[in-house]
Design a protein around this motif. Structure first.
Motif, mmCIF file in Angstrom:
data_model
loop_
_atom_site.group_PDB
_atom_site.id
_atom_site.type_symbol
_atom_site.label_atom_id
_atom_site.label_comp_id
_atom_site.label_asym_id
_atom_site.label_seq_id
_atom_site.Cartn_x
_atom_site.Cartn_y
_atom_site.Cartn_z
ATOM 1 N N PRO A 185 2.676 -9.793 -11.869
ATOM 2 C CA PRO A 185 3.575 -9.093 -10.944
ATOM 3 C C PRO A 185 2.958 -8.923 -9.559
ATOM 4 N N PHE A 186 3.754 -9.184 -8.526
ATOM 5 C CA PHE A 186 3.342 -8.920 -7.147
ATOM 6 C C PHE A 186 4.321 -7.936 -6.522
ATOM 7 N N ARG A 187 3.764 -6.847 -6.022
ATOM 8 C CA ARG A 187 4.586 -5.837 -5.358
ATOM 9 C C ARG A 187 4.909 -6.284 -3.928
ATOM 10 N N GLY A 188 6.161 -6.228 -3.580
ATOM 11 C CA GLY A 188 6.572 -6.461 -2.200
ATOM 12 C C GLY A 188 6.950 -5.136 -1.581
ATOM 13 N N GLU A 189 6.032 -4.566 -0.812
ATOM 14 C CA GLU A 189 6.260 -3.244 -0.222
ATOM 15 C C GLU A 189 6.880 -3.393 1.158
ATOM 16 N N TYR A 190 7.917 -2.602 1.421
ATOM 17 C CA TYR A 190 8.589 -2.688 2.717
ATOM 18 C C TYR A 190 9.017 -1.295 3.180
ATOM 19 N N TYR A 191 9.392 -1.233 4.441
ATOM 20 C CA TYR A 191 9.818 0.029 5.044
ATOM 21 C C TYR A 191 11.230 -0.131 5.609
ATOM 22 N N ALA A 192 11.951 0.973 5.651
ATOM 23 C CA ALA A 192 13.235 1.022 6.342
ATOM 24 C C ALA A 192 13.006 1.526 7.761
ATOM 25 N N LEU A 193 13.634 0.879 8.732
ATOM 26 C CA LEU A 193 13.539 1.338 10.112
ATOM 27 C C LEU A 193 14.586 2.422 10.364
ATOM 28 N N PRO A 194 14.336 3.328 11.305
ATOM 29 C CA PRO A 194 15.314 4.374 11.613
ATOM 30 C C PRO A 194 16.584 3.790 12.223
ATOM 31 N N PRO A 232 8.492 -7.840 3.181
ATOM 32 C CA PRO A 232 7.468 -7.125 2.414
ATOM 33 C C PRO A 232 6.109 -7.796 2.537
ATOM 34 N N ASN A 233 5.079 -7.071 2.104
ATOM 35 C CA ASN A 233 3.782 -7.700 1.897
ATOM 36 C C ASN A 233 3.777 -8.275 0.477
ATOM 37 N N ALA A 234 2.643 -8.660 -0.031
ATOM 38 C CA ALA A 234 2.570 -9.213 -1.393
ATOM 39 C C ALA A 234 1.267 -8.745 -2.026
ATOM 40 N N VAL A 235 1.342 -7.619 -2.732
ATOM 41 C CA VAL A 235 0.165 -6.990 -3.319
ATOM 42 C C VAL A 235 0.209 -7.132 -4.830
ATOM 43 N N LEU A 236 -0.919 -7.456 -5.428
ATOM 44 C CA LEU A 236 -0.988 -7.532 -6.885
ATOM 45 C C LEU A 236 -0.512 -6.219 -7.489
ATOM 46 N N GLY A 237 0.395 -6.312 -8.455
ATOM 47 C CA GLY A 237 0.919 -5.116 -9.100
ATOM 48 C C GLY A 237 0.190 -4.818 -10.395
ATOM 49 N N PHE A 238 0.084 -3.546 -10.730
ATOM 50 C CA PHE A 238 -0.565 -3.134 -11.969
ATOM 51 C C PHE A 238 0.446 -2.598 -12.980
ATOM 52 N N ALA A 239 1.729 -2.865 -12.726
ATOM 53 C CA ALA A 239 2.802 -2.534 -13.661
ATOM 54 C C ALA A 239 3.968 -3.458 -13.345
ATOM 55 N N SER A 255 -6.625 -8.861 2.329
ATOM 56 C CA SER A 255 -5.792 -8.583 3.490
ATOM 57 C C SER A 255 -4.522 -7.836 3.105
ATOM 58 N N GLU A 256 -3.887 -8.261 2.011
ATOM 59 C CA GLU A 256 -2.648 -7.607 1.590
ATOM 60 C C GLU A 256 -2.904 -6.179 1.115
ATOM 61 N N PHE A 257 -3.996 -5.969 0.376
ATOM 62 C CA PHE A 257 -4.326 -4.610 -0.049
ATOM 63 C C PHE A 257 -4.610 -3.715 1.153
ATOM 64 N N ALA A 258 -5.278 -4.269 2.174
ATOM 65 C CA ALA A 258 -5.565 -3.494 3.384
ATOM 66 C C ALA A 258 -4.281 -3.106 4.097
ATOM 67 N N ASN A 259 -3.312 -4.048 4.175
ATOM 68 C CA ASN A 259 -2.025 -3.734 4.800
ATOM 69 C C ASN A 259 -1.267 -2.680 3.994
ATOM 70 N N SER A 260 -1.421 -2.729 2.671
ATOM 71 C CA SER A 260 -0.757 -1.746 1.829
ATOM 72 C C SER A 260 -1.346 -0.352 2.036
ATOM 73 N N GLY A 317 9.747 -3.883 -4.212
ATOM 74 C CA GLY A 317 10.293 -4.724 -5.248
ATOM 75 C C GLY A 317 9.129 -5.390 -5.955
ATOM 76 N N ILE A 318 9.368 -5.981 -7.104
ATOM 77 C CA ILE A 318 8.297 -6.658 -7.837
ATOM 78 C C ILE A 318 8.747 -8.076 -8.170
ATOM 79 N N ARG A 319 7.931 -9.020 -7.783
ATOM 80 C CA ARG A 319 8.217 -10.422 -8.006
ATOM 81 C C ARG A 319 7.497 -10.903 -9.266
ATOM 82 N N ALA A 320 8.234 -11.579 -10.134
ATOM 83 C CA ALA A 320 7.645 -12.159 -11.345
ATOM 84 C C ALA A 320 7.084 -13.533 -10.991
ATOM 85 N N GLN A 321 5.775 -13.611 -10.825
ATOM 86 C CA GLN A 321 5.128 -14.865 -10.449
ATOM 87 C C GLN A 321 4.480 -15.501 -11.660
#
Length: 409
Positions: A220-229, A267-274, A310-315, A343-347
């Motif tokens: 699993p890779f977490r794709g973390e993102y933000y909503a803009l105002p 999103p970024n692409a961070v290794l997920g632990f769930a 790099s992705e963990f640092a951005n997270s 979101g979580i991508r199934a890789q």
């Protein structure tokens, strides 16, 4: 006894059910979904983009399915009065290296038959005053939609055609027999002449449960993102994407309009632990143990450790995340990064550590398992469903042979 049982109520599973109804009128079809809602995982957490297919290797299954899928998705939306918009996408080059990669991407667009326009720096600024770059490729056919609404419309169509959808049914065991497949769950068993598994984040486990020998696992890779105002919701009229780095497996942080009128960044692409943990810090022992016991995971980690750091640092740092965004949208500030989501991508990762970038299927006499359905699976779902059904009914093995150069998602 059903004619066909489908495991997984995401957009791919529902598209398969629709295709079965088209090809086999009167056949009995049942869809089993372990969640209480359809499309809850990858389908319901994706960016809502209808992709045009500019990135993918010419001749690959992914490239063809994406082009066909974009057309089919828009037609389905029009027929079912689902809001969508062809807002277009800009792939923006922000330095000389990206400009060179943009030229290579332009050639790929031509090979894939994608209609595009190349913009100079001045034309980019005129088209999008708040976007900075040395140039861009404009793909006007890229669109946006809410795929959760698409799923609901698909479900209505399936049930209206006599299909059955059971929610809240988690599969516990699968037994392939001479003339049927028995699927056991906590709420009883179902028997069908054929089984199609579209289980996404759990696809490898479902395949092994069914007795298949596989040489990959889902990571699993977490794709973390933000909503803009709301004040920044109109910072661009199009989707803004960076020029992808061919040495990296993911596209990078981008600006995405939503069909509801909002704007997200990521999103970024961070290794997920769930596999199904969307909250930051989610941790599932079974999922981590599965990765740790798989040699392919460690080979992948060694090959991609720089990108992972790099992705963990951005997270961990909104400031670093913001810096990535400001490369092409300098007006954004740290306060604009609001309401973090993921979101979580199934890789699928092979036992040699390679990432599977195209579709991966496994088939037996009475079962077909969709083991990897990468982005743009939501865009491509309708033709994917039709292709699966055609091969299933013909009794052919599905071979997703990619082009020599693996396409990147």
């Amino acid at each position: 006894m059903y004619d066909h049982c489908i495991i997984g109520g995401g957009i791919v599973g529902l598209a398969v059910a629709m295709a079965l109804q088209e090809k086999t009128p009167g056949a009995s079809i049942i869809v089993l979904e372990k969640e209480s809602e359809l499309g809850w995982h990858q389908t319901g957490h994706n960016s809502g983009v209808i992709h045009a297919g500019i990135y993918y290797a010419p001749g690959s299954l992914k490239a063809k399915l994406c082009r066909d899928g974009a057309e089919a998705t828009k037609l389905f939306c029009a027929e079912n009065r689902i809001p969508f918009e062809n807002c277009g996408k800009l792939l923006v080059a922000t330095n000389d290296a990206e400009t060179l990669r943009m030229e290579a991407l332009e050639e790929r667009a031509q090979q894939n038959g994608i209609d595009y326009t190349r913009l100079t720096k001045g034309q980019l600024r005129a088209d999008e005053p708040y976007i900075a770059g040395l140039g861009a490729l404009l793909v006007r056919s890229t669109g946006i939609v809410d795929y959760s609404i698409v799923c609901r419309a698909m479900a209505q169509k399936i049930e209206a055609g006599g299909g059955e959808i059971r929610r809240g049914v988690a599969v516990r065991a699968i037994h392939e027999q001479e003339k049927s497949v028995r699927i056991e769950s906590g709420s009883g068993s179902v028997e069908a002449k054929r089984l199609i598994a579209c289980a996404g984040l759990q696809s490898d486990r479902i395949a092994r449960m069914a007795g298949l020998k596989i040489n990959h696992r889902i990571v699993p890779f977490r794709g973390e993102y933000y909503a803009l105002p709301a004040s920044k919701a109109t910072v661009t009229q199009r989707l803004i994407y960076p020029i992808p780095d061919p040495d990296l497996p993911f596209l990078g942080i981008h600006l995405t309009r939503t069909i509801e009128g909002g704007m997200t960044v990521g999103p970024n692409a961070v290794l997920g632990f769930a596999r199904e943990g969307y909250a930051k810090g989610s941790f599932a022992i079974a999922d981590v143990a599965s990765m740790a016991a798989f040699s392919g995971f460690w080979k992948m980690a060694r090959a991609n450790w720089r990108s992972a750091i790099s992705e963990f640092a951005n997270s961990a740092s909104r400031g670093r995340y913001l810096t990535e965004c400001q490369k092409y949208c300098p007006s954004l500030t740290i306060d604009d990064l609001q309401s973090p989501r993921a979101g979580i991508r199934a890789q699928a990762v092979m036992d040699d550590g390679s990432l599977v970038h195209d579709f991966l299927f496994k088939q037996t006499e009475r079962m077909l398992h969709v083991c990897n359905a990468p982005s743009p699976a939501a865009t491509s779902a309708i033709p994917i469903g039709r292709m699966i059904v055609e091969r299933l009914l013909e009794g052919e093995a599905i071979n997703a042979s990619p082009a020599p150069e693996q396409a990147r998602a």
